[in-house]
Design a protein around this motif. Sequence first.
Motif: not given
Length: 200
Positions: A58-62, A102-105, A141-145, A150-151
């Motif tokens: 999965m590519v998961n957006f919360l 959600p734990h990873v996030v 998934l941590i972006d430049s900001t 998500g994960t």
Amino acid sequence: MSYDPPRPAGRLLLTPEDKEAPARVRRLRALGLGSHPEPSLDVFAYSLAELTGAPYAMVNFLGLEGQFFAGLHTPAAAPAHRGDGTGALLGRVLPRDHGFCPHVVARRRALALEDVSDYPRFAGNPVVDEFGIRSYLGAPLIDSTGTVLGTVSVTDVRPRAWGRPGLDAIKAQAAGLVPRLERREGDGLPPCGPPTPPMG
């Protein structure tokens, strides 16, 4: 303000609080993510399943209330189904208290569960009973900001010895996907291409 109903005592469904959800939703909207399936992310998920040998990827957006799998791979003959006998298969939407993303996030770091039954905090999660999930490997998934969008994750219906190679691989795939997601904001190019290199 969202309301999370109390959970039954003893099940240890300790879904972490998500204070960054409003900022994440704004960022996802700016990137045009998190509300519809993305064919290129489905391809990415398929390649991630091939890479790890896992049946689900999965590519998961919360969001504020739940999770959306913009990229999803499930096996053609799914080995997992709801424990209630309905045979319902994993879809693109899950409540926030289902699964381990959600734990990873909240942790902002990767998580490897080789056998969820070994961890009381995770063994009572609904996906264990409903879909037969026994192992999990995911990275944020941590972006430049600095926003956790998500994960990227994979799951299996049997215990898996992910080890350090698995953890390193999932982290590398997450890091490699983020620039493709952010590129959408600048020039509209979709994220594309399979994850590399293969594990092992």
